[in-house]
Design an enzyme around this catalytic site. Sequence first.
Site, PDB file in Angstrom:
ATOM      1  N   TYR A  67     -24.251 -20.837   9.120  1.00 39.78           N
ATOM      2  CA  TYR A  67     -23.737 -21.646   8.008  1.00 39.78           C
ATOM      3  C   TYR A  67     -24.820 -22.594   7.497  1.00 39.78           C
ATOM      4  O   TYR A  67     -25.089 -22.661   6.289  1.00 39.78           O
ATOM      5  CB  TYR A  67     -22.514 -22.437   8.468  1.00 39.78           C
ATOM      6  CG  TYR A  67     -22.077 -23.502   7.496  1.00 39.78           C
ATOM      7  CD1 TYR A  67     -21.529 -23.160   6.259  1.00 39.78           C
ATOM      8  CD2 TYR A  67     -22.215 -24.858   7.805  1.00 39.78           C
ATOM      9  CE1 TYR A  67     -21.136 -24.137   5.362  1.00 39.78           C
ATOM     10  CE2 TYR A  67     -21.818 -25.836   6.912  1.00 39.78           C
ATOM     11  CZ  TYR A  67     -21.282 -25.477   5.697  1.00 39.78           C
ATOM     12  OH  TYR A  67     -20.899 -26.449   4.795  1.00 39.78           O
ATOM     13  N   SER A 106     -25.156 -29.294   2.978  1.00 41.40           N
ATOM     14  CA  SER A 106     -24.429 -29.784   4.143  1.00 41.40           C
ATOM     15  C   SER A 106     -25.345 -30.572   5.067  1.00 41.40           C
ATOM     16  O   SER A 106     -26.549 -30.289   5.150  1.00 41.40           O
ATOM     17  CB  SER A 106     -23.834 -28.601   4.920  1.00 41.40           C
ATOM     18  OG  SER A 106     -23.337 -29.010   6.173  1.00 41.40           O
TER      19      SER A 106
END
Length: 350
Positions: A167, A142
């Site tokens: 995350y 990501s």
Amino acid sequence: MKILVTGTAGFIGFHLAKKLLERGDEVIGLDSINDYYDVNVKYGRLQETGIEKEKIVYAKFIQSSKYPNYKFVQLNLEDRKAVLELFEKEKFDKVVNLAAQAGVRYSIENPFAYIESNISGFINILEGCRHNNVKHLAYASSSSVYGLNEQMPFSTSSNVDHPMSLYAATKKSNELMAHTYSHLYNLPTTGLRFFTVYGPWGRPDMALFLFTKAALEDKTIDVFNNGDMLRDFTYIDDIVEGVVRVMDSPAKSNPNWNGKKPDPSSSSAPYKIYNIGNNNPVKLMDFIEAIEKTVGKKIEKNLMPLQPGDVPATYANVDDLVEDLHYKPETPVQKGIDNFVAWYREFFKL
């Protein structure tokens, strides 16, 4: 070629599975179908690939009614026994791991979900690949891993040791875990740092979905950091094309890699990291204006401070993607938004 794609009830996984099926690959799709967001969207994606909701039973294969080369199984990645049995039985040629607990803000509310899915689940994928002669593992990372890094555009050769959310930390951990397996077991692994993916069948928790819904229902939207945000919005078709090109080109060791001046994006092991982004950041307020143009009405805005875990700007350096794979995402934002809104109206019968 037999390919395992995890996360096929998810946004990117659904589109990737369709593309691979349409070019003739044999695909096994896997998803837990958790309720992080509206499961009706997930079931709708599965239906598009011929997987009927009524037939889904945990850990049981379902044959697609649309694609003879497609089977789906509902499975949690953290279910070690079931995942390793799947690898042992199917003997995949390649694996694309897109399944994960997504969302920056939700990781503040429910951190354990991220450890279970993104860490425990990923080690099961790595072990499955290691023991079953998988030729290449491509996996979702990501743009969130860049964290406190403010050097723009974000380069895969930059340090990413200062994440701003759990995350992001789990995604950086995936990259580290993958490198270990590339080094120890000569397993080719490629991490893909996605930049703000949008388009038809997108996630209901993402800005485009939320803003479009609000506009069509004449509701107010929350605009964080008072709208002073930049995002490298990347259209789903561009993301999928990048994933396919990466999957077809297994990572190789870099003969010029130097342990005294280590490049984080490659290694002496068969390991590589790519950014997949539009390389053209858009102001959030311009993005909202493009939505307004498509739906034909103004959207009422509630200006808010920056949320914990959010970064104010993202901007992808894609030089490696262009040099190695001769590919650069290029779909204009207005076209992508037009396509999304058309899908949204059709899906929700508006």
